[in-house]
Design a protein around this motif. Structure first.
Motif, PDB file in Angstrom:
ATOM      1  N   GLU A  90      43.180 -13.407  42.073  1.00 36.16           N
ATOM      2  CA  GLU A  90      41.815 -13.852  42.385  1.00 36.16           C
ATOM      3  C   GLU A  90      41.317 -14.838  41.341  1.00 36.16           C
ATOM      4  N   LEU A  91      41.612 -14.563  40.075  1.00 36.24           N
ATOM      5  CA  LEU A  91      41.191 -15.472  39.011  1.00 36.24           C
ATOM      6  C   LEU A  91      41.898 -16.815  39.129  1.00 36.24           C
ATOM      7  N   VAL A  92      43.161 -16.792  39.502  1.00 43.66           N
ATOM      8  CA  VAL A  92      43.907 -18.041  39.684  1.00 43.66           C
ATOM      9  C   VAL A  92      43.326 -18.834  40.845  1.00 43.66           C
ATOM     10  N   ALA A  93      42.925 -18.132  41.906  1.00 38.10           N
ATOM     11  CA  ALA A  93      42.395 -18.805  43.107  1.00 38.10           C
ATOM     12  C   ALA A  93      41.067 -19.497  42.842  1.00 38.10           C
ATOM     13  N   ALA A 137      41.995 -26.211  35.649  1.00 40.45           N
ATOM     14  CA  ALA A 137      43.114 -27.049  35.230  1.00 40.45           C
ATOM     15  C   ALA A 137      43.352 -26.848  33.746  1.00 40.45           C
ATOM     16  N   GLY A 138      44.448 -27.413  33.295  1.00 43.35           N
ATOM     17  CA  GLY A 138      44.739 -27.352  31.883  1.00 43.35           C
ATOM     18  C   GLY A 138      45.579 -26.156  31.484  1.00 43.35           C
ATOM     19  N   VAL A 139      45.615 -25.903  30.185  1.00 45.43           N
ATOM     20  CA  VAL A 139      46.474 -24.868  29.630  1.00 45.43           C
ATOM     21  C   VAL A 139      46.077 -23.481  30.116  1.00 45.43           C
ATOM     22  N   ALA A 140      44.777 -23.212  30.161  1.00 41.12           N
ATOM     23  CA  ALA A 140      44.303 -21.887  30.556  1.00 41.12           C
ATOM     24  C   ALA A 140      44.723 -21.554  31.983  1.00 41.12           C
ATOM     25  N   ALA A 141      44.544 -22.504  32.886  1.00 39.50           N
ATOM     26  CA  ALA A 141      44.906 -22.273  34.281  1.00 39.50           C
ATOM     27  C   ALA A 141      46.412 -22.063  34.427  1.00 39.50           C
ATOM     28  N   ALA A 142      47.187 -22.852  33.693  1.00 44.55           N
ATOM     29  CA  ALA A 142      48.649 -22.715  33.763  1.00 44.55           C
ATOM     30  C   ALA A 142      49.082 -21.351  33.232  1.00 44.55           C
ATOM     31  N   ALA A 143      48.453 -20.900  32.144  1.00 44.31           N
ATOM     32  CA  ALA A 143      48.802 -19.598  31.572  1.00 44.31           C
ATOM     33  C   ALA A 143      48.452 -18.469  32.538  1.00 44.31           C
ATOM     34  N   LEU A 144      47.324 -18.602  33.221  1.00 44.56           N
ATOM     35  CA  LEU A 144      46.934 -17.582  34.203  1.00 44.56           C
ATOM     36  C   LEU A 144      47.899 -17.558  35.377  1.00 44.56           C
ATOM     37  N   ARG A 145      48.354 -18.728  35.807  1.00 44.68           N
ATOM     38  CA  ARG A 145      49.326 -18.775  36.911  1.00 44.68           C
ATOM     39  C   ARG A 145      50.626 -18.084  36.503  1.00 44.68           C
ATOM     40  N   ASP A 146      51.057 -18.317  35.271  1.00 42.79           N
ATOM     41  CA  ASP A 146      52.266 -17.634  34.780  1.00 42.79           C
ATOM     42  C   ASP A 146      52.046 -16.128  34.751  1.00 42.79           C
ATOM     43  N   CYS A 147      50.849 -15.728  34.335  1.00 38.92           N
ATOM     44  CA  CYS A 147      50.524 -14.298  34.286  1.00 38.92           C
ATOM     45  C   CYS A 147      50.536 -13.693  35.686  1.00 38.92           C
ATOM     46  N   ALA A 148      50.027 -14.425  36.641  1.00 42.38           N
ATOM     47  CA  ALA A 148      50.011 -13.918  38.016  1.00 42.38           C
ATOM     48  C   ALA A 148      51.424 -13.595  38.470  1.00 42.38           C
TER      49      ALA A 148
END
Length: 254
Positions: free
Chosen positions: A143-146, A150-161
């Motif tokens: 949900e947080l990814v959705a 952009a940027g480092v934070a979003a990429a890190a969250l996608r990896d976490c997902a």
């Protein structure tokens, strides 16, 4: 017996620093007061690291719109007003073998009527609760990814997902392996199922740490969304650790 994946001192220190930073941000925004500061030491144990983060999580409110709290594990306890005293005593004794005695007891006592005084049924209950928590966490991270970004934070969250979803899948596999014990016909089948459950739980713990480590390494763990995920991962990792300890303690046929 499979032990928990070790945490490196560097990893441990980074996560503690991240937790302290995130806690300070929450204090300033929500005026939450903590009774004791977090001290970072490279010699602190992994158990201390998890205790500190979980203590912070337990008294931190994530009820605002930007960072809502994680849902409770969607596991319905069996209809039971209160487990009998022998069950409570049994659970306390078994939880004493884990790193998180209080969390162990509080998370599993609602299912006392299901496991009573059976180490095998208790381990199954622990893996079911663990899977439910990881499934809820995986849903929340997605949900947080959705929400986007952009940027480092979003990429890190996608990896976490991805890693949390994998951890949830591994926890499900572990629960499924223990469920096979009902139909296990011999010593080798029992040992094989238990060995598989241990392997999946250990792998799930590795994925949980990978998620949190990625957020900390990216320097974004103190943000509201990433901080929520770190706290959620720490809480889930406690349950995974508990499940692994209880599976390790199951009596096996000679």
């Amino acid at each position: 017996m499979i032990k928990e994946p070790p945490l490196s001192e560097a990893h441990h220190s980074r996560l503690l620093n991240s937790a302290a930073t995130y806690r300070e941000a929450i204090n300033s925004e929500a005026s939450v007061q903590f009774s004791a500061p977090v001290h970072v030491t490279t010699m602190a144990s992994a158990a201390t690291f998890l205790f500190v983060l979980t203590a912070a999580a337990s008294i931190t409110t994530f009820a605002d719109a930007a960072s809502p709290s994680l849902p409770s594990p969607p596991v319905a306890p069996p209809p039971c007003a209160a487990p009998p005293p022998p069950t409570a005593a049994f659970l306390r004794a078994r939880c004493a073998t884990t790193m998180f005695r209080v969390t162990c007891y509080e998370s599993l006592i609602p299912y006392g009527c299901a496991f009573q005084t059976s180490p095998i049924k208790l381990a199954r209950a622990a893996t079911d609760v663990n899977h439910a928590r990881l499934r809820a966490l995986s849903k929340r991270v997605k949900e947080l990814v959705a929400i986007g970004g952009a940027g480092v934070a979003a990429a890190a969250l996608r990896d976490c997902a991805s890693t949390v979803s994998s951890a949830a899948g591994l926890a499900k596999q572990s629960a499924a392996e223990l469920a096979k014990l009902d139909a296990a016909a011999g010593r080798s089948q029992v040992r094989w199922a238990v060995s598989n459950a241990q392997t999946w739980l250990s792998a799930a713990m590795t994925n949980e740490v990978t998620c949190a480590d990625g957020l900390v390494a990216a320097g974004v763990a103190a943000s509201p969304a990433s901080g929520e995920v770190v706290m959620g991962v720490v809480s889930a990792r406690e349950l995974t650790s508990i499940a692994l300890a209880l599976v390790n303690g199951m009596p096996l046929p000679p």
